[in-house]
Design an enzyme around this catalytic site. Sequence first.
Site, PDB file in Angstrom:
ATOM      1  N   ILE A  12     -13.910  24.715 -40.884  1.00  0.00           N
ATOM      2  CA  ILE A  12     -13.712  24.337 -39.477  1.00  0.00           C
ATOM      3  C   ILE A  12     -12.539  23.368 -39.332  1.00  0.00           C
ATOM      4  O   ILE A  12     -11.678  23.534 -38.461  1.00  0.00           O
ATOM      5  CB  ILE A  12     -15.000  23.733 -38.882  1.00  0.00           C
ATOM      6  N   LYS A  34     -11.814  15.945 -50.605  1.00  0.00           N
ATOM      7  CA  LYS A  34     -12.117  15.806 -52.039  1.00  0.00           C
ATOM      8  C   LYS A  34     -11.783  17.088 -52.806  1.00  0.00           C
ATOM      9  O   LYS A  34     -11.693  17.078 -54.024  1.00  0.00           O
ATOM     10  CB  LYS A  34     -13.619  15.503 -52.156  1.00  0.00           C
ATOM     11  N   LEU A  35     -11.640  18.183 -52.078  1.00  0.00           N
ATOM     12  CA  LEU A  35     -11.488  19.513 -52.690  1.00  0.00           C
ATOM     13  C   LEU A  35     -12.677  19.824 -53.587  1.00  0.00           C
ATOM     14  O   LEU A  35     -12.537  19.984 -54.806  1.00  0.00           O
ATOM     15  CB  LEU A  35     -10.159  19.660 -53.436  1.00  0.00           C
ATOM     16  N   THR A  36     -13.832  19.907 -52.971  1.00  0.00           N
ATOM     17  CA  THR A  36     -15.001  20.425 -53.682  1.00  0.00           C
ATOM     18  C   THR A  36     -14.806  21.937 -53.773  1.00  0.00           C
ATOM     19  O   THR A  36     -13.776  22.465 -53.329  1.00  0.00           O
ATOM     20  CB  THR A  36     -16.290  20.155 -52.876  1.00  0.00           C
ATOM     21  N   GLU A 122     -28.468  22.098 -36.449  1.00  0.00           N
ATOM     22  CA  GLU A 122     -29.583  22.198 -37.401  1.00  0.00           C
ATOM     23  C   GLU A 122     -30.409  20.918 -37.453  1.00  0.00           C
ATOM     24  O   GLU A 122     -31.539  20.921 -37.939  1.00  0.00           O
ATOM     25  CB  GLU A 122     -29.078  22.582 -38.795  1.00  0.00           C
ATOM     26  N   TYR A 144     -30.089  19.827 -46.262  1.00  0.00           N
ATOM     27  CA  TYR A 144     -28.785  19.748 -45.564  1.00  0.00           C
ATOM     28  C   TYR A 144     -28.975  19.152 -44.175  1.00  0.00           C
ATOM     29  O   TYR A 144     -28.313  18.175 -43.792  1.00  0.00           O
ATOM     30  CB  TYR A 144     -28.154  21.154 -45.460  1.00  0.00           C
ATOM     31  N   LEU A 184     -23.154  33.597 -44.026  1.00  0.00           N
ATOM     32  CA  LEU A 184     -23.569  34.967 -43.719  1.00  0.00           C
ATOM     33  C   LEU A 184     -22.413  35.915 -43.341  1.00  0.00           C
ATOM     34  O   LEU A 184     -22.245  36.966 -43.971  1.00  0.00           O
ATOM     35  CB  LEU A 184     -24.618  34.987 -42.598  1.00  0.00           C
ATOM     36  N   VAL A 200     -30.297  40.294 -47.223  1.00  0.00           N
ATOM     37  CA  VAL A 200     -30.828  39.854 -45.919  1.00  0.00           C
ATOM     38  C   VAL A 200     -32.130  39.116 -46.202  1.00  0.00           C
ATOM     39  O   VAL A 200     -33.061  39.682 -46.779  1.00  0.00           O
ATOM     40  CB  VAL A 200     -31.072  41.058 -44.983  1.00  0.00           C
TER      41      VAL A 200
HETATM   42  P1  NAD Z   1     -16.995  23.506 -45.424  1.00  0.00           P
HETATM   43  O1  NAD Z   1     -18.038  23.447 -46.482  1.00  0.00           O
HETATM   44  O2  NAD Z   1     -16.209  24.760 -45.239  1.00  0.00           O
HETATM   45  O3  NAD Z   1     -15.919  22.333 -45.685  1.00  0.00           O
HETATM   46  C1  NAD Z   1     -16.299  21.046 -46.047  1.00  0.00           C
HETATM   47  C2  NAD Z   1     -15.042  20.316 -46.515  1.00  0.00           C
HETATM   48  O4  NAD Z   1     -15.401  18.959 -46.824  1.00  0.00           O
HETATM   49  C3  NAD Z   1     -14.425  20.902 -47.804  1.00  0.00           C
HETATM   50  O5  NAD Z   1     -13.022  21.003 -47.648  1.00  0.00           O
HETATM   51  C4  NAD Z   1     -14.795  19.892 -48.872  1.00  0.00           C
HETATM   52  O6  NAD Z   1     -13.850  19.841 -49.942  1.00  0.00           O
HETATM   53  C5  NAD Z   1     -14.822  18.605 -48.073  1.00  0.00           C
HETATM   54  N1  NAD Z   1     -15.668  17.573 -48.692  1.00  0.00           N
HETATM   55  C6  NAD Z   1     -16.941  17.721 -49.160  1.00  0.00           C
HETATM   56  N2  NAD Z   1     -17.378  16.561 -49.669  1.00  0.00           N
HETATM   57  C7  NAD Z   1     -16.374  15.650 -49.520  1.00  0.00           C
HETATM   58  C8  NAD Z   1     -16.225  14.272 -49.824  1.00  0.00           C
HETATM   59  N3  NAD Z   1     -17.209  13.586 -50.441  1.00  0.00           N
HETATM   60  N4  NAD Z   1     -15.075  13.643 -49.497  1.00  0.00           N
HETATM   61  C9  NAD Z   1     -14.061  14.333 -48.884  1.00  0.00           C
HETATM   62  N5  NAD Z   1     -14.134  15.646 -48.589  1.00  0.00           N
HETATM   63  C10 NAD Z   1     -15.280  16.295 -48.892  1.00  0.00           C
HETATM   64  O7  NAD Z   1     -17.702  23.059 -44.083  1.00  0.00           O
HETATM   65  P2  NAD Z   1     -17.564  23.611 -42.592  1.00  0.00           P
HETATM   66  O8  NAD Z   1     -18.430  24.796 -42.436  1.00  0.00           O
HETATM   67  O9  NAD Z   1     -16.126  23.697 -42.244  1.00  0.00           O
HETATM   68  O10 NAD Z   1     -18.242  22.405 -41.801  1.00  0.00           O
HETATM   69  C11 NAD Z   1     -17.484  21.261 -41.412  1.00  0.00           C
HETATM   70  C12 NAD Z   1     -18.377  20.292 -40.653  1.00  0.00           C
HETATM   71  O11 NAD Z   1     -18.914  20.942 -39.500  1.00  0.00           O
HETATM   72  C13 NAD Z   1     -19.579  19.804 -41.459  1.00  0.00           C
HETATM   73  O12 NAD Z   1     -19.803  18.443 -41.146  1.00  0.00           O
HETATM   74  C14 NAD Z   1     -20.744  20.659 -40.956  1.00  0.00           C
HETATM   75  O13 NAD Z   1     -21.967  19.977 -41.071  1.00  0.00           O
HETATM   76  C15 NAD Z   1     -20.340  20.863 -39.503  1.00  0.00           C
HETATM   77  N6  NAD Z   1     -20.853  22.097 -38.864  1.00  0.00           N
HETATM   78  C16 NAD Z   1     -20.660  23.309 -39.465  1.00  0.00           C
HETATM   79  C17 NAD Z   1     -21.103  24.468 -38.822  1.00  0.00           C
HETATM   80  C18 NAD Z   1     -20.880  25.843 -39.419  1.00  0.00           C
HETATM   81  O14 NAD Z   1     -21.365  26.832 -38.860  1.00  0.00           O
HETATM   82  N7  NAD Z   1     -20.141  25.984 -40.512  1.00  0.00           N
HETATM   83  C19 NAD Z   1     -21.753  24.371 -37.590  1.00  0.00           C
HETATM   84  C20 NAD Z   1     -21.927  23.107 -37.005  1.00  0.00           C
HETATM   85  C21 NAD Z   1     -21.450  21.979 -37.670  1.00  0.00           C
HETATM   86  P1  TYD Z   2     -25.815  30.682 -43.109  1.00  0.00           P
HETATM   87  O1  TYD Z   2     -24.511  31.354 -42.850  1.00  0.00           O
HETATM   88  O2  TYD Z   2     -26.106  30.169 -44.472  1.00  0.00           O
HETATM   89  O3  TYD Z   2     -25.929  29.521 -42.007  1.00  0.00           O
HETATM   90  P2  TYD Z   2     -27.202  28.577 -41.627  1.00  0.00           P
HETATM   91  O4  TYD Z   2     -28.231  28.694 -42.648  1.00  0.00           O
HETATM   92  O5  TYD Z   2     -26.555  27.238 -41.636  1.00  0.00           O
HETATM   93  O6  TYD Z   2     -27.631  29.042 -40.273  1.00  0.00           O
HETATM   94  O7  TYD Z   2     -26.990  31.683 -42.699  1.00  0.00           O
HETATM   95  C1  TYD Z   2     -27.062  32.250 -41.416  1.00  0.00           C
HETATM   96  C2  TYD Z   2     -28.340  33.050 -41.337  1.00  0.00           C
HETATM   97  O8  TYD Z   2     -28.227  34.169 -42.230  1.00  0.00           O
HETATM   98  C3  TYD Z   2     -29.569  32.289 -41.812  1.00  0.00           C
HETATM   99  O9  TYD Z   2     -30.688  32.696 -41.011  1.00  0.00           O
HETATM  100  C4  TYD Z   2     -29.766  32.740 -43.253  1.00  0.00           C
HETATM  101  C5  TYD Z   2     -29.260  34.166 -43.227  1.00  0.00           C
HETATM  102  N1  TYD Z   2     -28.634  34.653 -44.479  1.00  0.00           N
HETATM  103  C6  TYD Z   2     -29.031  35.874 -45.028  1.00  0.00           C
HETATM  104  O10 TYD Z   2     -29.917  36.565 -44.497  1.00  0.00           O
HETATM  105  N2  TYD Z   2     -28.415  36.306 -46.177  1.00  0.00           N
HETATM  106  C7  TYD Z   2     -27.440  35.571 -46.792  1.00  0.00           C
HETATM  107  O11 TYD Z   2     -26.929  35.992 -47.872  1.00  0.00           O
HETATM  108  C8  TYD Z   2     -27.034  34.327 -46.210  1.00  0.00           C
HETATM  109  C9  TYD Z   2     -25.963  33.482 -46.864  1.00  0.00           C
HETATM  110  C10 TYD Z   2     -27.657  33.902 -45.048  1.00  0.00           C
END
Ligand code: NAD
Ligand code: TYD
Length: 341
Positions: A12, A34-36, A122, A144, A184, A200
């Site tokens: 994001i 951090k580039l995890t 969440e 989480y 997903l 699934v």
């Molecule tokens: P992502 O896992 O793709 O990216 C996370 C980034 O954070 C990575 O670049 C990682 O290297 C970096 N990171 C992790 N630990 C770190 C640390 N200790 N110090 C510095 N950098 C660190 O995550 P995302 O899906 O892009 O989500 C970004 C934010 O948005 C998160 O806070 C997540 O909770 C929130 N969010 C995500 C979703 C979603 O659907 N993906 C929805 C709502 C909110």
């Molecule tokens: P996910 O993308 O992990 O997001 P979140 O758990 O944060 O909502 O999963 C989205 C939905 O898809 C969740 O209900 C779990 C389901 N899911 C599968 O059914 N199969 C998969 O392999 C994954 C990764 C998720």
Amino acid sequence: MRLLITGGAGFIASNYIRHVLSAHPEYHVVNLDKLTYAGNLENLRDIEASERYTFIRGDICDRELLEGIEFDAIIHFAAESHVDRSILDARPFLETNIMGTNNLLEIARQRECTLLHISTDEVYGSTAEGFFNEDSPLMPNSPYAASKASSDLLVRSYIETHNIRAMITRCSNNYGPYQFPEKLIPLVISNAAGRKPIPVYGDGMNVRDWIHVSDHCRAVDAVFHKGSAGEVYNIGSRNEMPNIEIVKLILETVAERLGLEDGALMDLITYVDDRKGHDRRYAIDPAKIERETGWKPETAFKEGITGTIEWYLAHEEWWQRIVSGEYMNYYNVQYGERLKN
Ligand code: NAD
Ligand code: TYD
């Protein structure tokens, strides 16, 4: 404005950095990541040479490092973000999502600067009916979600106790370009393209509320510029769908784009054991952000998912390097010098 963006190499925030650099020509972005396993500098290749962009490899848990960085405001995206990983090992979630956020709050307090904390729907847990609004109780069900709820409460406590200028956004499930293929939607697209089984969970009837990442980025920008200090804003696009419906839609579209027969990829669907503590339904009411900032989602799901599928099919090299595990080597070759710090 010199913006500190944490986690900018992730899904994001890399989209958000691109948004900021084009929407605010006077802003400078400092990306601290951090580039995890989830951080990928390739996500930013098109903007990395910009004079308005600086990358620092570092951990938000490293207080000394944070104290040495200059910025005017923080938008805090960095997190451990995958529910399944938190079920296997919660510790990194507690360290980064709670302790890391606390460090950023301390810095925001010292410097009296704005902090926008990016959270998730969440934290509200699961709901059978109705919608989460900003006053819904926090009932996290996965480690989480519990770590994100904890960080939200810390932000609240710093607002109440130290009077810092902070806001929280809670967004629904995102999809779009550069999402790590353990989530997903990119998992289904990449597995379908590689003719691999699509896992699934459970009966496939868990419901998520999906928003295109570009709409989330515009919403973050709207809250940063127009939101009121101390407030929480839910972000969503009123687009609830059961997982299995999304899986089938993706498989139909991929088959069509690859010139295969209708239904040719449906056999890949593989029902597997349910995720532990699997939330049944998330549903967000975004009325507050719409009312207070004028933001509205612009991408209809059908259009957004088609564009996303096309992006993944056109960027196979990007996700192949990730799924093959080759991308860490790629980093070392491409970015070796910068990764030494
Ligand atoms: P992502 O896992 O793709 O990216 C996370 C980034 O954070 C990575 O670049 C990682 O290297 C970096 N990171 C992790 N630990 C770190 C640390 N200790 N110090 C510095 N950098 C660190 O995550 P995302 O899906 O892009 O989500 C970004 C934010 O948005 C998160 O806070 C997540 O909770 C929130 N969010 C995500 C979703 C979603 O659907 N993906 C929805 C709502 C909110
Ligand atoms: P996910 O993308 O992990 O997001 P979140 O758990 O944060 O909502 O999963 C989205 C939905 O898809 C969740 O209900 C779990 C389901 N899911 C599968 O059914 N199969 C998969 O392999 C994954 C990764 C998720």
